[in-house]
Design a protein around this motif. Structure first.
Motif, PDB file in Angstrom:
ATOM      1  N   ARG A   1       0.804  -1.224   0.000  1.00 30.78           N
ATOM      2  CA  ARG A   1       0.000   0.000   0.000  1.00 30.78           C
ATOM      3  C   ARG A   1       0.839   1.277   0.000  1.00 30.78           C
ATOM      4  NH1 ARG A   1      -4.221  -1.177   4.788  1.00 30.78           N
ATOM      5  NH2 ARG A   1      -2.349  -2.151   5.665  1.00 30.78           N
ATOM      6  N   LEU A   2       2.095   1.179   0.382  1.00 27.17           N
ATOM      7  CA  LEU A   2       2.949   2.362   0.447  1.00 27.17           C
ATOM      8  C   LEU A   2       3.935   2.388  -0.712  1.00 27.17           C
ATOM      9  CD1 LEU A   2       3.872   2.477   4.266  1.00 27.17           C
ATOM     10  CD2 LEU A   2       2.009   3.668   3.086  1.00 27.17           C
ATOM     11  N   SER A   3       4.267   3.600  -1.154  1.00 28.30           N
ATOM     12  CA  SER A   3       5.301   3.743  -2.172  1.00 28.30           C
ATOM     13  C   SER A   3       6.664   3.497  -1.534  1.00 28.30           C
ATOM     14  CB  SER A   3       5.267   5.153  -2.757  1.00 28.30           C
ATOM     15  OG  SER A   3       5.646   6.115  -1.776  1.00 28.30           O
ATOM     16  N   LEU A   4       7.689   3.360  -2.377  1.00 26.78           N
ATOM     17  CA  LEU A   4       9.036   3.155  -1.845  1.00 26.78           C
ATOM     18  C   LEU A   4       9.466   4.325  -0.971  1.00 26.78           C
ATOM     19  CD1 LEU A   4      10.950   1.638  -4.901  1.00 26.78           C
ATOM     20  CD2 LEU A   4       9.916   0.441  -2.971  1.00 26.78           C
ATOM     21  N   ALA A   5       9.114   5.538  -1.374  1.00 30.45           N
ATOM     22  CA  ALA A   5       9.469   6.728  -0.592  1.00 30.45           C
ATOM     23  C   ALA A   5       8.787   6.697   0.770  1.00 30.45           C
ATOM     24  CB  ALA A   5       9.097   7.994  -1.344  1.00 30.45           C
ATOM     25  N   GLU A   6       7.534   6.263   0.798  1.00 31.66           N
ATOM     26  CA  GLU A   6       6.795   6.189   2.066  1.00 31.66           C
ATOM     27  C   GLU A   6       7.341   5.083   2.967  1.00 31.66           C
ATOM     28  OE1 GLU A   6       2.381   7.786   0.704  1.00 31.66           O
ATOM     29  OE2 GLU A   6       2.977   5.714   0.231  1.00 31.66           O
ATOM     30  N   VAL A   7       7.753   3.967   2.364  1.00 27.80           N
ATOM     31  CA  VAL A   7       8.350   2.882   3.147  1.00 27.80           C
ATOM     32  C   VAL A   7       9.665   3.345   3.775  1.00 27.80           C
ATOM     33  CG1 VAL A   7       9.426   0.595   3.023  1.00 27.80           C
ATOM     34  CG2 VAL A   7       7.265   1.032   1.835  1.00 27.80           C
ATOM     35  N   SER A   8      10.466   4.087   3.011  1.00 26.49           N
ATOM     36  CA  SER A   8      11.748   4.555   3.535  1.00 26.49           C
ATOM     37  C   SER A   8      11.544   5.477   4.724  1.00 26.49           C
ATOM     38  CB  SER A   8      12.558   5.259   2.439  1.00 26.49           C
ATOM     39  OG  SER A   8      11.950   6.479   2.047  1.00 26.49           O
ATOM     40  N   LEU A   9      10.557   6.368   4.663  1.00 24.97           N
ATOM     41  CA  LEU A   9      10.280   7.281   5.779  1.00 24.97           C
ATOM     42  C   LEU A   9       9.723   6.521   6.983  1.00 24.97           C
ATOM     43  CD1 LEU A   9       8.717  10.353   3.922  1.00 24.97           C
ATOM     44  CD2 LEU A   9      10.967  10.226   5.016  1.00 24.97           C
ATOM     45  N   ALA A  10       8.866   5.549   6.712  1.00 27.01           N
ATOM     46  CA  ALA A  10       8.241   4.788   7.800  1.00 27.01           C
ATOM     47  C   ALA A  10       9.243   3.938   8.570  1.00 27.01           C
ATOM     48  CB  ALA A  10       7.129   3.896   7.242  1.00 27.01           C
TER      49      ALA A  10
END
Length: 304
Positions: free
Chosen positions: A265-274
């Motif tokens: 559900r998350l983009s790669l950018a969102e996964v990196s921040l999370a």
């Protein structure tokens, strides 16, 4: 006869330099961990003879990371060469507080150096014991220690490309480096091996790292949780887990990243921040180093 100092472009966060000659520019980045201020220095040198006054007001360590052209050496007297420097790869020099020493260059164009200034009070708190400061009152103008050199290189890299979540890494590196300095010349062959953490200590430390997975964690926070000094905790944690706290946290972040990548559900950018990475590019580099492939390629491979 000494040459008159020349003017060089020196940034405000460089170590204090009393005098210098033949230096075109000094670029510097610095960070402080555990009372150790690390300067990553990139020094441009003019043709011919150049020198810098290395006098330290605290006590410091000079680690030559790279020399382009010519040679560099540490001297007690500016006009007295140090033959040992020419025979030593990766030279390191321990500079006592208040002692005048010189960094001398001959026909060099560029020098990369890691300079570490020590504040002993915080270090004593980190190590959980009073230090014998007399060990740092005698200069060691040229010695080789590949482990200390490598730690210096890693600390310099952290100064140049700081990561908001690398505090634990810097804490661990400075602690390890200083312990190695204290052990120099007295490594008994039958030294008693320190045991690992008690089960409750290990559980507390892992739980804390998991809860703060996307945040910067200080080594002293983990040590306080377990009632140990930072150096005791770092060694015991590695005995218990086979890895440093920083590496364990990195592995935990990558494990969490895999879960989020599988979820989709998350983009790669969102996964990196999370998972605590400030930039996607940094996340990609670490993921690839740990897993062996990029996050995008790994996620695509799980769909088949």
């Amino acid at each position: 006869m000494l040459l008159e100092p020349s003017r060089a472009v020196t940034p405000p966060d460089s170590p204090r330099i009393r005098s210098q000659h033949g230096i075109k520019a000094v670029r510097s980045k610095s960070r402080t961990w555990n009372g150790v201020t690390v300067y990553a220095l990139d020094i441009e040198v003019l043709p011919g003879r150049a020198w810098i006054d290395l006098t330290s007001e605290q006590g410091s360590l000079s680690i030559i990371l790279e020399t382009v052209g010519g040679r560099v050496e540490t001297r007690q007297k500016l006009d007295m060469p140090n033959p040992a420097h020419h025979q030593t790869l990766r030279p390191i020099s321990l500079i006592p507080k208040g002692m005048t020493l010189w960094g001398h260059a001959e026909d060099s164009r560029r020098v990369r150096e890691a300079r570490l200034d020590f504040d002993f009070a915080p270090l004593e708190s980190v190590l959980g014991e009073e230090l014998d400061r007399r060990k740092f009152e005698t200069p060691l103008l040229t010695f080789r220690d590949d482990r200390i050199w490598r730690i210096g290189e890693l600390l310099a890299a952290q100064c140049k490309t700081p990561d908001s979540l690398s505090q634990l890494y810097g804490d661990s590196l400075t602690t390890a480096l200083f312990i190695d300095l204290l052990r120099m010349g007295k490594r008994p062959p039958n030294e008693r091996k320190q045991g690992g953490l008690a089960p409750w200590q290990l559980r507390k430390a892992k739980d804390y790292l998991q809860v703060h997975l996307s945040e910067g964690v200080r080594l002293r926070e983990l040590a306080q949780l377990t009632g140990l000094s930072q150096s005791q905790f770092g060694r015991a944690f590695k005995v218990s887990t086979g890895m440093t706290p920083f590496r364990w946290q990195t592995q935990a972040r990558i494990a969490r990243a895999r879960e989020l990548l599988l979820d989709g559900r998350l983009s790669l950018a969102e996964v990196s921040l999370a998972t605590g990475f400030s930039e996607q590019s940094h996340f990609t580099r670490v993921f690839q180093r740990v897993v062996g492939t990029s996050p995008g390629a790994w996620r695509r491979a799980q769909r088949w």
